[in-house]
Design an enzyme around this catalytic site. Structure first.
Site, PDB file in Angstrom:
ATOM      1  N   HIS A 189       0.823  -1.210   0.000  1.00 26.89           N
ATOM      2  CA  HIS A 189       0.000   0.000   0.000  1.00 26.89           C
ATOM      3  C   HIS A 189       0.856   1.260   0.000  1.00 26.89           C
ATOM      4  O   HIS A 189       2.041   1.215   0.318  1.00 26.89           O
ATOM      5  CB  HIS A 189      -0.976   0.028   1.195  1.00 26.89           C
ATOM      6  CG  HIS A 189      -0.321   0.070   2.537  1.00 26.89           C
ATOM      7  ND1 HIS A 189      -0.200  -1.034   3.354  1.00 26.89           N
ATOM      8  CD2 HIS A 189       0.247   1.089   3.242  1.00 26.89           C
ATOM      9  CE1 HIS A 189       0.405  -0.689   4.489  1.00 26.89           C
ATOM     10  NE2 HIS A 189       0.688   0.590   4.446  1.00 26.89           N
ATOM     11  N   HIS A 245       4.256   7.190   3.821  1.00 23.75           N
ATOM     12  CA  HIS A 245       5.169   6.073   3.569  1.00 23.75           C
ATOM     13  C   HIS A 245       4.559   5.151   2.529  1.00 23.75           C
ATOM     14  O   HIS A 245       3.427   5.345   2.109  1.00 23.75           O
ATOM     15  CB  HIS A 245       5.456   5.293   4.866  1.00 23.75           C
ATOM     16  CG  HIS A 245       4.314   4.477   5.392  1.00 23.75           C
ATOM     17  ND1 HIS A 245       3.398   4.979   6.303  1.00 23.75           N
ATOM     18  CD2 HIS A 245       3.910   3.207   5.139  1.00 23.75           C
ATOM     19  CE1 HIS A 245       2.514   4.042   6.602  1.00 23.75           C
ATOM     20  NE2 HIS A 245       2.789   2.965   5.901  1.00 23.75           N
ATOM     21  N   GLU A 303       7.675   0.629   4.946  1.00 19.23           N
ATOM     22  CA  GLU A 303       7.201  -0.396   5.873  1.00 19.23           C
ATOM     23  C   GLU A 303       7.355  -1.762   5.211  1.00 19.23           C
ATOM     24  O   GLU A 303       7.173  -1.893   4.004  1.00 19.23           O
ATOM     25  CB  GLU A 303       5.712  -0.120   6.175  1.00 19.23           C
ATOM     26  CG  GLU A 303       5.064  -1.081   7.145  1.00 19.23           C
ATOM     27  CD  GLU A 303       3.562  -0.787   7.332  1.00 19.23           C
ATOM     28  OE1 GLU A 303       3.024   0.097   6.623  1.00 19.23           O
ATOM     29  OE2 GLU A 303       2.955  -1.455   8.189  1.00 19.23           O
TER      30      GLU A 303
END
Lengths: 137, 137
Positions: free
Chosen positions: B7, B79, B130
């Site tokens: 994502h 992010h 991430e």
């Protein structure tokens, strides 16, 4: 109509150094670098399977990407790109809903010759978003 | 090992307003909001087919996301998240190559209970990245 996520784009001070880092440290494979004269950027893509990371290095001081690099000398996330079925139709539909499409209204193309458009960040939750019309998922 | 793009995450001042906008203007479907107490954020996801857009709103003033919103009051890209086969193995391999994994070394989990880790932006071309361990593509 939005049909998927195409890529996340990172502006870097050195495309060669960024390529080496993604390959040596993160095990990614970065493709051949190409230049988009219209946008004043040298680009390459790291393939992730379902999407890609775009790396962009400015090729001239008046590139919009140069200004980003002045504010973020180490680089950073610049935008992300959504696949759409039609750049023209989607941009027209969005404009009717009050969304500002960047540029002078003339068609823009990426290094692969594919039609693209950019949405004003204020009209997409503060994020710079590109639309790309592509056969790729 | 990195296996895909999970994502792109956008911090927003109002999750409810952002959800309405993505649904009404962009034709996206945003799922149910959930709270991650550990990270002090309320989250929801817009499904794109091959990946997702994460929307994050801070739930408390000392949330890292609150600080981001102070610098970017209208919101912005925070992010992006890469799928990995194993958060532990990938984080260990990256650390051996000099990459800093954020936090105190204890496992972090997202709202779905999945293992996650964050890479220091200086070690990923200026981008906060991430890692997520998930069965989803």
């Amino acid at each position: 109509m939005i049909t998927g996520l195409n890529h996340v784009s990172i502006v870097v001070p050195s495309l060669a150094a960024a390529t080496r880092r993604l390959e040596a440290v993160y095990g990614l494979k970065v493709g051949e670098a190409k230049v988009n004269e219209q946008q004043g950027v040298r680009l390459a893509y790291a393939e992730l399977g379902n999407a890609r990371i775009e790396l962009m290095e400015p090729t001239r001081p008046d590139s919009p990407v140069s200004k980003f690099l002045e504010r973020n000398p180490a680089g950073g996330i610049h935008h992300f790109c959504l696949n759409v079925d039609s750049v023209d139709a989607t941009s027209r539909e969005m404009a009717q809903k009050g969304v500002r499409i960047l540029g002078d209204g003339s068609p823009q193309r990426n290094v692969h010759g594919e039609r693209i458009a950019f949405v004003h960040p204020k009209d997409f939750l503060g994020a710079l978003v590109e639309f790309e019309e592509t056969g790729r998922s």
